[in-house]
Enzyme design. Structure first.
Site, short mmCIF file in Angstrom:
data_model
loop_
_atom_site.label_atom_id
_atom_site.label_comp_id
_atom_site.label_asym_id
_atom_site.label_seq_id
_atom_site.Cartn_x
_atom_site.Cartn_y
_atom_site.Cartn_z
N SER A 91 43.97 -41.66 62.99
CA SER A 91 43.92 -42.02 61.30
C SER A 91 44.16 -43.22 60.82
CB SER A 91 44.85 -40.54 60.97
OG SER A 91 44.75 -40.77 59.45
N LYS B 197 40.03 -40.16 64.69
CA LYS B 197 40.14 -39.31 63.50
C LYS B 197 39.80 -40.27 62.51
CE LYS B 197 43.11 -36.45 60.52
NZ LYS B 197 42.75 -37.06 59.42
N ASP C 225 38.37 -55.79 63.88
CA ASP C 225 36.88 -56.11 63.27
C ASP C 225 36.87 -57.75 62.46
OD1 ASP C 225 35.68 -54.23 64.09
OD2 ASP C 225 34.91 -53.36 62.25
#
Length: 505
Positions: free
Chosen positions: A358, A383, A369
């Site tokens: 999460s 999740k 990224d």
């Protein structure tokens, strides 16, 4: 949580009048109010559109789950309830699709089954509500759920913290020792430090007392004062009157290993991002600043999405952090970082494992990224769905999935999880080979990482398995931190493991 008492049960046969073992009389009015609020909230927010009629029929299957002899049959014109082969209820289906109409129907159907079903009478109104939502949400997604009133009250208190001073205590011989102090808490502001000896609370000596008793003395009503006496490590005894406040539990735990700062983040609460930033600032202001920072997100099941975004913002220049998409306009957000970053030139490594989920995945994905951090460990949970909370008239709460999260490069976290740049779950030999390759400037995981980052919604189940396969999910291990420290000490390997800086979109 639930206090169980024994009392006589009297069953009075009659629609909406059957008494239950746990909840007194069956409360059709409460059932109608809960179902109306729930259907009104759920229908426009769930990820895929489902008519209110279908949601209601799914929920009514809870009656069958409670009593296998009960069966709900629905067509375009009528909704019927059978006990085995005998019809118990036959109600004309509402012509409109409004939540109120269908909530009334569901409550009326349930009332009709009360005189003929002992199992349903036994669970009472609260058990019926639980069964209704269990069956409905079981057909929607794995994360939407109903939380009953007592549990919901405790959850709310846990999310907001509890009134106290922000310290935990433990036994040290006959003395009471301060084991932890929440940053910015009343105790911290007064000067109490970890390792201090708590001598008295409101004049009551703590020696030969147990920690549970002392913890009870420290807790109290929000805004109430308490006088502390404690002995610091310098041997001096200090006294201060402090006021109890709502203190969120500490979630950031700092530890320095030589020249590496390790920050374990257990979850994301209201204070996580600020305490993380302060811990980094403390380390950077020391006479011997750290050479690298490790964010340990292993076993972190998530928490508040905004806190994860704010934590990412602390380490990033201006740019994209995450995107959430859903049907409800309020669920669609583009989360961005602002100018200014902590520890700009300090290597950053993130530890993850098969229990990282999460909000923790959102933080790891954003920093990876954007080319700011190297993720080390194993595949994470995956999740990426976000829940919104709706308080219900019965005191319970609904957690309804209303959006899913995309990482900065556009790939969905749901299902895929975060694929690490350095994998530790394949064993020590495989890890040693990868670290040796990184030292030469070659990234063995490059193709797998490119494929995971290129994934776009919708992702087929078979593709999810293939993307996750190069680094199977596993529990955290000692090798995770060892690999992180090796990367920090080897600039060439660290640079090879980083993704290239992302062009802002």
């Amino acid at each position: 949580m639930i206090r169980i008492s024994l009392f006589l049960v009297l069953f009075v046969i009659g629609r909406a009048q059957a008494e239950t073992q746990f909840g007194g009389r069956f409360d059709q009015e409460r059932l109608t109010a809960v179902y109306t609020e729930a259907l009104t909230f759920i229908a426009p927010r769930i990820l895929e559109p489902v008519p209110v009629r279908r949601l209601t029929i799914w929920g009514l299957q809870g009656l069958t789950a409670l009593d296998a002899n009960m069966r709900v049959v629905a067509n375009d014109a009528r909704v019927q309830l059978f006990r085995q082969d005998q019809m118990v209820s036959d109600i004309v289906a509402p012509k409109d699709n409004t939540p109120t109409a269908w909530a009334k129907l569901a409550a009326a159907i349930t009332a009709d089954c009360m005189p003929v079903s002992a199992p349903i009478r036994r669970v009472g109104t609260q058990g019926i509500i639980q069964g209704f939502f269990d069956q409905m949400f079981g057909r929607l997604d794995p994360y939407s759920r109903y939380v009953p009133p007592v549990e919901a009250s405790e959850d709310r208190a846990r999310r907001g913290g509890r009134a106290g001073l922000g310290i935990t205590v433990g036994q040290k011989g006959a003395l009471i020792e301060v084991r932890s102090v929440v940053r910015d808490s009343p105790a911290a502001i007064a000067g109490v430090r970890q390792g201090d000896i708590l001598a008295a609370v409101d004049g009551q000596r703590t020696q030969d007392q147990d920690p549970v008793t002392i913890s009870a003395l420290l807790a109290g009503a929000e805004g109430s004062p308490v006088t502390l006496s404690w002995r610091g490590r310098d041997g001096r005894t200090r006294d201060a009157q402090v006021v109890r406040v709502m203190v969120p539990p500490e979630t950031v735990f700092a530890q320095r290993f030589e020249d590496v700062l390790v920050l374990r983040i257990s979850s994301f609460s209201n204070s996580t991002a600020s305490h993380l930033a302060l811990s980094v600032q403390d380390a950077l202001s020391e006479p011997h600043p750290v050479d690298g920072i490790v964010l340990d997100l292993r076993d972190n099941r998530g928490g508040l999405l905004r806190q994860a975004v704010t934590a990412a913002d602390a380490f990033l220049p201006a740019g994209l952090v995450a995107t959430t998409i859903g049907r409800d306009p309020d669920s669609m957000n583009v989360w961005r970082s602002t100018e200014g970053e902590l520890a700009e030139n300090v290597p950053l490594v993130i530890l993850v494992d098969g229990r990282t989920a999460s909000a923790a995945e959102i933080l790891a994905a954003a920093l990876a990224d954007r080319g700011r951090a190297v993720v080390v460990g194993s595949e994470t949970v995956g999740k990426g769905m976000v829940q919104t909370i709706d308080p219900l008239p019965d005191g319970g709460e609904l957690f309804v999935t209303w959006s899913q999260t995309l990482a900065p490069l556009g790939w969905p976290i749901q299902g895929l999880g975060v694929l690490p740049q350095v994998c530790t779950s394949l064993g020590q030999d495989a890890l040693n080979r990868q670290l040796a390759s990184l030292s030469t400037g070659f990234q063995p995981m490059a193709d797998s990482i490119r494929r995971s980052r290129a994934a776009r919604l919708p992702v087929r189940a078979s593709e999810v398995l293939e993307i996750r396969a190069p680094c199977p999910a596993s529990e955290g291990r000692t090798a995770d931190l060892e690999a992180a420290r090796l990367l920090i000490s080897n600039p060439a390997a660290y640079a090879a493991a980083l993704l290239p800086p992302m062009v802002d979109r």
